[in-house]
Design a protein around this motif. Structure first.
Motif, short mmCIF file in Angstrom:
data_model
loop_
_atom_site.label_atom_id
_atom_site.label_comp_id
_atom_site.label_asym_id
_atom_site.label_seq_id
_atom_site.Cartn_x
_atom_site.Cartn_y
_atom_site.Cartn_z
N GLY A 81 0.79 -1.22 0.00
CA GLY A 81 0.00 0.00 0.00
C GLY A 81 0.83 1.28 0.00
O GLY A 81 0.29 2.36 -0.20
N ARG A 82 2.13 1.14 0.25
CA ARG A 82 3.01 2.33 0.27
C ARG A 82 4.04 2.31 -0.84
O ARG A 82 4.42 3.36 -1.37
CB ARG A 82 3.73 2.42 1.62
N MET A 102 8.48 4.70 -3.50
CA MET A 102 8.26 4.56 -2.06
C MET A 102 7.55 5.81 -1.55
O MET A 102 8.10 6.92 -1.63
CB MET A 102 9.59 4.38 -1.34
N ASN A 103 6.34 5.63 -1.07
CA ASN A 103 5.54 6.73 -0.52
C ASN A 103 5.30 6.50 0.97
O ASN A 103 5.47 5.40 1.48
CB ASN A 103 4.21 6.83 -1.25
N SER A 104 4.88 7.56 1.64
CA SER A 104 4.57 7.49 3.08
C SER A 104 5.69 6.82 3.84
O SER A 104 5.46 5.91 4.65
CB SER A 104 3.25 6.74 3.29
N LEU A 105 6.90 7.24 3.58
CA LEU A 105 8.06 6.60 4.19
C LEU A 105 8.08 6.78 5.70
O LEU A 105 7.66 7.83 6.23
CB LEU A 105 9.35 7.15 3.56
N LYS A 106 8.57 5.76 6.38
CA LYS A 106 8.65 5.73 7.83
C LYS A 106 10.11 5.56 8.25
O LYS A 106 10.92 5.01 7.49
CB LYS A 106 7.84 4.56 8.37
N PRO A 107 10.44 5.97 9.46
CA PRO A 107 11.83 5.77 9.92
C PRO A 107 12.28 4.31 9.84
O PRO A 107 13.46 4.04 9.56
CB PRO A 107 11.78 6.27 11.37
N GLU A 108 11.36 3.38 10.03
CA GLU A 108 11.74 1.96 9.97
C GLU A 108 12.02 1.49 8.55
O GLU A 108 12.44 0.34 8.35
CB GLU A 108 10.65 1.08 10.61
N ASP A 109 11.80 2.33 7.55
CA ASP A 109 12.19 1.99 6.18
C ASP A 109 13.67 2.30 5.92
O ASP A 109 14.19 1.98 4.85
CB ASP A 109 11.34 2.78 5.17
N THR A 110 14.32 2.92 6.88
CA THR A 110 15.74 3.25 6.74
C THR A 110 16.56 1.98 6.57
O THR A 110 16.49 1.06 7.40
CB THR A 110 16.24 4.03 7.96
N ALA A 111 17.33 1.91 5.49
CA ALA A 111 18.12 0.73 5.18
C ALA A 111 18.94 0.99 3.91
O ALA A 111 18.72 2.00 3.23
CB ALA A 111 17.23 -0.48 4.97
N VAL A 112 19.83 0.08 3.63
CA VAL A 112 20.45 0.04 2.30
C VAL A 112 19.56 -0.83 1.42
O VAL A 112 19.22 -1.96 1.79
CB VAL A 112 21.88 -0.52 2.35
N TYR A 113 19.18 -0.29 0.28
CA TYR A 113 18.29 -0.99 -0.64
C TYR A 113 19.12 -1.55 -1.80
O TYR A 113 19.92 -0.83 -2.42
CB TYR A 113 17.22 -0.04 -1.16
N TYR A 114 18.89 -2.82 -2.09
CA TYR A 114 19.63 -3.53 -3.12
C TYR A 114 18.70 -4.00 -4.23
O TYR A 114 17.62 -4.55 -3.97
CB TYR A 114 20.33 -4.74 -2.54
N CYS A 115 19.15 -3.84 -5.45
CA CYS A 115 18.46 -4.38 -6.61
C CYS A 115 18.96 -5.80 -6.86
O CYS A 115 20.14 -6.11 -6.64
CB CYS A 115 18.78 -3.48 -7.80
N ASN A 116 18.07 -6.65 -7.33
CA ASN A 116 18.42 -8.05 -7.60
C ASN A 116 17.74 -8.50 -8.89
O ASN A 116 16.60 -8.08 -9.17
CB ASN A 116 17.97 -8.93 -6.43
N ALA A 117 18.43 -9.35 -9.64
CA ALA A 117 17.85 -9.83 -10.89
C ALA A 117 18.28 -11.26 -11.19
O ALA A 117 19.45 -11.62 -10.98
CB ALA A 117 18.26 -8.93 -12.04
N ASP A 118 17.34 -12.04 -11.68
CA ASP A 118 17.62 -13.37 -12.24
C ASP A 118 17.63 -13.21 -13.75
O ASP A 118 16.65 -12.72 -14.33
CB ASP A 118 16.53 -14.37 -11.85
#
Length: 121
Positions: free
Chosen positions: A65-66, A82-98
């Protein structure tokens, strides 16, 4: 050599929005599933959202939903709105592909280098 390069991370206030992008480069025959993962300090890497070559999507319960995942097959790219971001969304985000490289029989799994997302006031 296949590379996944992410962009779009940064610092945003709670309730704000960011759009992550990831582009695959190299001699690629096809890309099957693509996805976004994240890893917060002291935590395991977790799946945020995934998308198949046909466009079917799945999301972690915490982001439903966000966040919205999408892809552009012509550009070998995947996006995460990414909408309505929250502090708990703080992280390093990684892309992945098969994917399959041109001329290769076996499917390979590749990771991007990661992009930092910080949600803080």
């Amino acid at each position: 050599q296949v590379q996944l390069v992410e962009s779009g991370g940064g610092l945003v206030q709670p309730g704000g929005s960011l759009r992550l992008s990831c582009a695959a480069s190299g001699i690629i025959f096809s890309i099957e599933a693509m996805g976004w993962y994240r890893q917060a300090p002291g935590k395991q890497r977790e799946l945020v959202a995934g998308i198949t070559s046909g466009g079917s999507t799945n999301y972690a319960d915490s982001v439903k939903g966000r966040f919205t995942i999408s892809r552009d097959n012509a550009r070998n790219a995947v996006y995460l709105q990414m909408n309505s971001l929250k502090p708990e969304d703080t992280a390093v985000y990684y892309c992945n592909a098969d994917l399959h490289r041109l001329g290769a029989f076996a499917q390979e799994n590749h990771w991007g280098q990661g992009t930092q997302v910080t949600v803080s006031s």
